[in-house]
Design a protein around this motif. Structure first.
Motif, short mmCIF file in Angstrom:
data_model
loop_
_atom_site.label_atom_id
_atom_site.label_comp_id
_atom_site.label_asym_id
_atom_site.label_seq_id
_atom_site.Cartn_x
_atom_site.Cartn_y
_atom_site.Cartn_z
N GLY A 27 -5.19 -17.20 0.35
CA GLY A 27 -3.90 -16.78 -0.19
C GLY A 27 -2.99 -16.08 0.81
O GLY A 27 -2.14 -15.29 0.43
N ILE A 28 -3.14 -16.38 2.07
CA ILE A 28 -2.31 -15.75 3.09
C ILE A 28 -0.95 -16.43 3.12
O ILE A 28 -0.85 -17.65 3.26
N LYS A 29 0.11 -15.64 2.96
CA LYS A 29 1.46 -16.17 2.99
C LYS A 29 1.99 -16.28 4.41
O LYS A 29 2.69 -17.21 4.76
N ARG A 30 1.69 -15.26 5.25
CA ARG A 30 2.17 -15.28 6.62
C ARG A 30 1.29 -14.39 7.47
O ARG A 30 0.68 -13.47 6.98
N MET A 31 1.26 -14.69 8.77
CA MET A 31 0.54 -13.87 9.73
C MET A 31 1.45 -13.67 10.94
O MET A 31 2.12 -14.60 11.37
N HIS A 46 4.58 -1.29 15.26
CA HIS A 46 5.11 -2.61 15.64
C HIS A 46 4.97 -3.58 14.46
O HIS A 46 5.91 -4.31 14.13
N GLU A 47 3.81 -3.58 13.83
CA GLU A 47 3.61 -4.46 12.66
C GLU A 47 4.50 -4.03 11.50
O GLU A 47 5.02 -4.87 10.76
N PHE A 48 4.72 -2.71 11.33
CA PHE A 48 5.67 -2.23 10.33
C PHE A 48 7.05 -2.82 10.62
O PHE A 48 7.81 -3.16 9.70
N GLY A 49 7.38 -2.94 11.91
CA GLY A 49 8.66 -3.54 12.29
C GLY A 49 8.79 -4.96 11.77
O GLY A 49 9.82 -5.34 11.22
N HIS A 50 7.74 -5.76 11.93
CA HIS A 50 7.77 -7.12 11.39
C HIS A 50 7.97 -7.10 9.88
O HIS A 50 8.73 -7.89 9.33
N ILE A 51 7.28 -6.18 9.21
CA ILE A 51 7.38 -6.08 7.75
C ILE A 51 8.79 -5.69 7.35
O ILE A 51 9.40 -6.34 6.48
N LEU A 52 9.32 -4.63 7.95
CA LEU A 52 10.65 -4.13 7.57
C LEU A 52 11.76 -5.13 7.88
O LEU A 52 12.76 -5.19 7.16
N LYS A 66 -0.32 -11.25 2.04
CA LYS A 66 -0.82 -12.00 0.89
C LYS A 66 0.12 -11.70 -0.28
O LYS A 66 1.02 -10.87 -0.16
N ASP A 67 -0.09 -12.38 -1.40
CA ASP A 67 0.80 -12.15 -2.55
C ASP A 67 0.75 -10.71 -3.04
O ASP A 67 1.79 -10.13 -3.35
N ALA A 68 -0.43 -10.13 -3.14
CA ALA A 68 -0.58 -8.81 -3.75
C ALA A 68 -0.56 -7.65 -2.76
O ALA A 68 -0.38 -6.50 -3.16
N LYS A 69 -0.79 -7.91 -1.48
CA LYS A 69 -0.83 -6.83 -0.50
C LYS A 69 -0.66 -7.40 0.90
O LYS A 69 -0.75 -8.61 1.12
N ALA A 113 9.07 0.31 0.83
CA ALA A 113 10.10 -0.64 1.26
C ALA A 113 9.58 -2.08 1.19
O ALA A 113 10.33 -3.00 0.88
N HIS A 114 8.30 -2.25 1.47
CA HIS A 114 7.68 -3.58 1.46
C HIS A 114 7.46 -4.09 0.03
O HIS A 114 7.45 -5.29 -0.21
N GLY A 115 7.26 -3.16 -0.89
CA GLY A 115 7.09 -3.55 -2.29
C GLY A 115 5.67 -3.95 -2.68
O GLY A 115 5.45 -4.47 -3.76
N LYS A 116 4.73 -3.70 -1.81
CA LYS A 116 3.32 -3.98 -2.10
C LYS A 116 2.47 -3.13 -1.18
O LYS A 116 2.94 -2.67 -0.13
N PRO A 117 1.21 -2.91 -1.53
CA PRO A 117 0.34 -2.08 -0.70
C PRO A 117 0.17 -2.65 0.71
O PRO A 117 0.18 -3.86 0.90
N ILE A 118 0.00 -1.74 1.66
CA ILE A 118 -0.32 -2.11 3.04
C ILE A 118 -1.66 -1.45 3.36
O ILE A 118 -1.78 -0.23 3.29
#
Length: 165
Positions: free
Chosen positions: A120-124, A89-95, A66-69, A41-46
């Motif tokens: 290269g961190i996009k968000r935390m 909980h973190e999956f919740g933020h991702i989804l 990050k861009d790739a994961k 669902a996220h479209g990149k590795p976790i």
């Protein structure tokens, strides 16, 4: 530090329920199966990484995109149930496609001040002590995902146990 709660308007519950429903989870999944579904669902590795609790003492889970994961940091000393819930909980933020927070930078400016641009961190996103709409929504997703992780036999002969299911 006290956790602050505010009354919900209910909007985050509907979004949380829709995000989990979109995963089309079966009655019961293993944690590894859940990780695979959320990754798709996220479209990149976790990647789940253990960290020593002393590195980020006030954080029970931290999502770094990050861009790739994406990377989820979980304190290695926490018990399995707590770590599983923090990951959910973190999956919740991702989804829910949450956009980040200022809590980590505010709490630990020397550690995170310039890391993002260099690495290269996009968000935390970290669990916040201020339970705003974002945190409540991620927590509701964690609860719904946790239901899918429960053993198939969800009924208990104990009324006390049923209170928590």
């Amino acid at each position: 530090m006290a956790v602050r709660f505010r009354k919900s308007d209910g909007g985050e519950r509907a979004a949380s329920e829709a995000a989990v429903a979109a995963l089309s989870l079966g009655e019961h999944v293993t944690f590894d199966e859940l990780l695979d579904v959320v990754t798709k669902a996220h479209g990149k590795p976790i990647e789940l990484r253990d960290i020593d609790h002393s590195v980020i003492p006030a954080v029970t889970g931290l999502w770094i995109e990050k861009d790739a994961k994406s990377i989820i940091l979980l304190p290695s000393g926490d018990n399995r149930l707590h770590r599983t819930h923090a990951a959910c909980h973190e999956f919740g933020h991702i989804l829910l496609r949450h956009q980040g927070c200022g809590g980590v930078e505010t709490a630990m400016p020397s550690m995170f001040q310039h890391v993002g641009s260099r690495r290269g961190i996009k968000r935390m996103l970290a669990r916040s002590l201020d339970w705003n709409e974002t945190e409540r929504a991620a927590e509701h997703v964690a609860y719904l995902l946790s239901l899918a992780l429960l053993p198939e036999e969800r009924q208990s002969p104990s009324g006390f146990e049923r209170t928590f299911i």
